[in-house]
Design a protein around this motif. Structure first.
Motif, PDB file in Angstrom:
ATOM      1  N   LYS A  71       0.826  -1.211   0.000  1.00  0.00           N
ATOM      2  CA  LYS A  71       0.000   0.000   0.000  1.00  0.00           C
ATOM      3  C   LYS A  71       0.865   1.270   0.000  1.00  0.00           C
ATOM      4  O   LYS A  71       0.554   2.246  -0.678  1.00  0.00           O
ATOM      5  CB  LYS A  71      -0.924  -0.010   1.211  1.00  0.00           C
TER       6      LYS A  71
ATOM      7  N   ASN B 230     -11.608 -15.607  -6.379  1.00  0.00           N
ATOM      8  CA  ASN B 230     -12.058 -14.840  -5.215  1.00  0.00           C
ATOM      9  C   ASN B 230     -11.316 -13.507  -5.230  1.00  0.00           C
ATOM     10  O   ASN B 230     -10.100 -13.458  -5.395  1.00  0.00           O
ATOM     11  CB  ASN B 230     -11.770 -15.610  -3.918  1.00  0.00           C
ATOM     12  N   SER B 231     -12.042 -12.444  -5.067  1.00  0.00           N
ATOM     13  CA  SER B 231     -11.452 -11.097  -5.117  1.00  0.00           C
ATOM     14  C   SER B 231     -11.148 -10.527  -3.743  1.00  0.00           C
ATOM     15  O   SER B 231     -10.827  -9.348  -3.618  1.00  0.00           O
ATOM     16  CB  SER B 231     -12.397 -10.144  -5.861  1.00  0.00           C
ATOM     17  N   SER B 232     -11.216 -11.350  -2.723  1.00  0.00           N
ATOM     18  CA  SER B 232     -10.991 -10.843  -1.361  1.00  0.00           C
ATOM     19  C   SER B 232      -9.553 -10.384  -1.176  1.00  0.00           C
ATOM     20  O   SER B 232      -9.283  -9.396  -0.495  1.00  0.00           O
ATOM     21  CB  SER B 232     -11.346 -11.918  -0.332  1.00  0.00           C
TER      22      SER B 232
ATOM     23  N   ILE C 260      -7.580  -9.106  -3.473  1.00  0.00           N
ATOM     24  CA  ILE C 260      -7.435  -7.822  -4.154  1.00  0.00           C
ATOM     25  C   ILE C 260      -8.119  -6.713  -3.364  1.00  0.00           C
ATOM     26  O   ILE C 260      -7.578  -5.607  -3.203  1.00  0.00           O
ATOM     27  CB  ILE C 260      -8.001  -7.926  -5.578  1.00  0.00           C
ATOM     28  N   ASP C 261      -9.313  -7.017  -2.863  1.00  0.00           N
ATOM     29  CA  ASP C 261     -10.018  -5.999  -2.058  1.00  0.00           C
ATOM     30  C   ASP C 261      -9.244  -5.626  -0.823  1.00  0.00           C
ATOM     31  O   ASP C 261      -9.317  -4.481  -0.356  1.00  0.00           O
ATOM     32  CB  ASP C 261     -11.402  -6.540  -1.675  1.00  0.00           C
ATOM     33  N   GLU C 262      -8.491  -6.578  -0.281  1.00  0.00           N
ATOM     34  CA  GLU C 262      -7.687  -6.287   0.907  1.00  0.00           C
ATOM     35  C   GLU C 262      -6.604  -5.264   0.625  1.00  0.00           C
ATOM     36  O   GLU C 262      -6.255  -4.438   1.488  1.00  0.00           O
ATOM     37  CB  GLU C 262      -7.072  -7.598   1.416  1.00  0.00           C
TER      38      GLU C 262
ATOM     39  N   PHE D 212      -6.803  -2.931  -1.903  1.00  0.00           N
ATOM     40  CA  PHE D 212      -7.356  -1.669  -2.416  1.00  0.00           C
ATOM     41  C   PHE D 212      -8.620  -1.248  -1.662  1.00  0.00           C
ATOM     42  O   PHE D 212      -9.515  -0.640  -2.232  1.00  0.00           O
ATOM     43  CB  PHE D 212      -7.692  -1.824  -3.911  1.00  0.00           C
ATOM     44  N   GLU D 213      -8.692  -1.582  -0.394  1.00  0.00           N
ATOM     45  CA  GLU D 213      -9.872  -1.229   0.400  1.00  0.00           C
ATOM     46  C   GLU D 213      -9.991   0.282   0.603  1.00  0.00           C
ATOM     47  O   GLU D 213     -11.101   0.802   0.749  1.00  0.00           O
ATOM     48  CB  GLU D 213      -9.821  -1.932   1.744  1.00  0.00           C
TER      49      GLU D 213
ATOM     50  N   ASN E 158      -9.384   2.627  -1.641  1.00  0.00           N
ATOM     51  CA  ASN E 158     -10.066   3.158  -2.837  1.00  0.00           C
ATOM     52  C   ASN E 158     -11.533   2.790  -2.845  1.00  0.00           C
ATOM     53  O   ASN E 158     -12.381   3.577  -3.280  1.00  0.00           O
ATOM     54  CB  ASN E 158      -9.393   2.622  -4.097  1.00  0.00           C
ATOM     55  N   ASN E 159     -11.866   1.588  -2.349  1.00  0.00           N
ATOM     56  CA  ASN E 159     -13.266   1.173  -2.360  1.00  0.00           C
ATOM     57  C   ASN E 159     -14.088   1.992  -1.379  1.00  0.00           C
ATOM     58  O   ASN E 159     -15.273   2.236  -1.567  1.00  0.00           O
ATOM     59  CB  ASN E 159     -13.370  -0.311  -2.005  1.00  0.00           C
ATOM     60  N   ASN E 160     -13.447   2.417  -0.280  1.00  0.00           N
ATOM     61  CA  ASN E 160     -14.203   3.217   0.663  1.00  0.00           C
ATOM     62  C   ASN E 160     -14.344   4.650   0.159  1.00  0.00           C
ATOM     63  O   ASN E 160     -15.258   5.334   0.535  1.00  0.00           O
ATOM     64  CB  ASN E 160     -13.478   3.220   2.021  1.00  0.00           C
TER      65      ASN E 160
END
Length: 432
Positions: free
Chosen positions: A307, A419-421, A423-425, A427-428, A430-432
């Motif tokens: 990150k 599973n995209s978990s 990747i989400d971990e 880029f969390e 940006n998602n928020n």
């Protein structure tokens, strides 16, 4: 490796599984030759230390020699005068039928003799059936004759006796009845005993006729019994052939099932070996796997590093800040291997490594799954001596689409994410 196997006389099962049948046969022959060599060496050493004892009892076998000096051998059926097994069986059946027919003829002759003797004992004598002689006839007129009667009285008595007189019965000629004797398959007729005796007394050639009759009956019964035996042999052969066909079908079915079971076992073993190779730590490519001294302390440290550093360099992202299809984030080695296990050869993915400050390229090769470590400081290149460095991780991936890795493998297609978990971990924020 071969010298070590011959020295230890042991083959690792994994090494043996990788060999084809010809290589296995060659290896087993070498091991057998080594065993024989060791045994001969041991035997020679033992023979020098122990005294040799000569046996006084010797047994020998001698063979009959032919004109050429070689052992005389006779193979049944090769000579022109040799009979076939079919002819031998026919002769045996005919001989057996002849013996049975002779026994039946002998028994029948004995029964006929006993029957004739019985008739001779029960037939009344000829003298008893003969007409009475005249000397034995008693005149009825003399029964009541009285010398003291008068002439009138005598005439009266004679008149009375003449009226009551009956002629003595005339004996009838005995009738000769035709008697019959029947066996199981033949019926024989013969006349009354007296006619047989009369024929015997009148014809001197009856013994020849009896002998011819007995010979004819024996031949007839021999043919009938032979046909029965041959029919039974054919039936037994037919039943044996049918039974053999049933057994052959049964064994073919069992062989088919055994092959199917063996194929299933081999498939299970092959898959187990593949999974073992994929999960073994020894499968890391040694050309690129020199791990740097700076090892990430934990998983969270790797996520923070990405990150704070790699994310700013757009590592794993395309020009539009979208995640590359080959980037899977921080997943474990086993997870990567499970994703690649059912994929075609040439499929790959890139994941964050927990062993170095960098990445790992997991590649699905033909025989196993390979893993290549990529350093990320200051440029991107495989771990090892004098690696080819690239400005970005994407440049390294694009380069090896056309240029092979170690062993001649090229990157062909990215592995899809299940599973995209992970990747989400990364880029969390940006998602928020």
């Amino acid at each position: 490796m071969l010298q070590q196997i011959l020295r230890d006389m042991y083959v690792d099962p994994e090494i043996l599984a990788e060999l084809d049948e010809q290589q296995k046969q060659t290896l087993f022959c070498k091991m057998r030759e080594e065993q024989v060599r060791r045994w001969k060496s041991w035997n020679d050493k033992l023979g020098d230390d122990t005294p040799k004892i000569q046996s006084t009892k010797k047994k020998s076998v001698s063979f009959l020699k032919g004109d050429d000096g070689e052992p005389w051998v006779w193979v049944m059926g090769e000579h022109k005068n040799d009979k076939s097994i079919e002819d031998i069986l026919k002769e045996e059946a005919r001989e057996k039928a002849r013996q049975m027919a002779e026994k039946e003829a002998e028994q029948l002759r004995k029964q006929m003799e006993a029957h004739l003797s019985e008739y001779m004992d029960l037939t009344p004598k000829i003298e008893e059936l003969a007409p009475p002689k005249l000397d034995d006839y008693v005149d009825p007129y003399q029964d009541d004759m009285d010398i003291y009667c008068s002439v009138e009285e005598i005439r009266e008595k004679m008149k009375t006796n003449h009226q009551n007189y009956q002629k003595p019965p005339i004996p009838k000629k005995p009738n000769y009845q035709l008697n019959s004797y029947q066996t199981k398959n033949n019926k024989f007729n013969f006349v009354d005993t007296r006619e047989v005796l009369q024929e015997i007394s009148l014809n001197s050639q009856v013994s020849q006729r009896v002998a011819l009759w007995e010979k004819k009956m024996t031949e007839q019964r021999t043919t009938e019994i032979f046909k029965c035996i041959r029919k039974k042999q054919e039936q037994v052969a037919k039943e044996a052939e049918e039974e053999e066909k049933k057994k052959e079908q049964y064994w073919q079915e069992q062989e088919r099932k055994a092959k199917e079971a063996e194929q299933q076992i081999r498939e299970i073993a092959r898959r187990a070996r593949a999974e073992h190779r994929l999960t073994s730590d020894r499968e890391i490519d040694t050309n690129y796997s020199t791990v740097n001294s700076g090892v990430p302390p934990n998983r969270q440290a790797v996520i923070d590093w990405y990150k704070q550093t790699e994310k700013l360099r757009l590592t794993g992202l395309d020009n539009f800040s979208n995640v590359e299809p080959w980037f899977h984030g921080l997943i474990t080695r086993s997870q990567a291997e499970k994703l690649l296990l059912d994929q075609p050869y040439g499929t790959f993915l890139v994941r964050l490594s927990e062993k170095i400050w960098g990445y790992t390229i997991s590649y699905r090769a033909q025989e196993k799954c390979k893993h290549y470590l990529v350093n990320a400081l200051p440029k991107y290149g495989f771990s090892g001596a004098n690696p080819l460095e690239h400005n970005s991780l994407g440049d390294l991936i694009n380069y090896h689409y056309t240029q092979p890795l170690t062993g001649g493998d090229k990157l062909q297609r990215p592995c899809p994410r299940m599973n995209s978990s992970a990747i989400d971990e990364l880029f969390e924020t940006n998602n928020n």
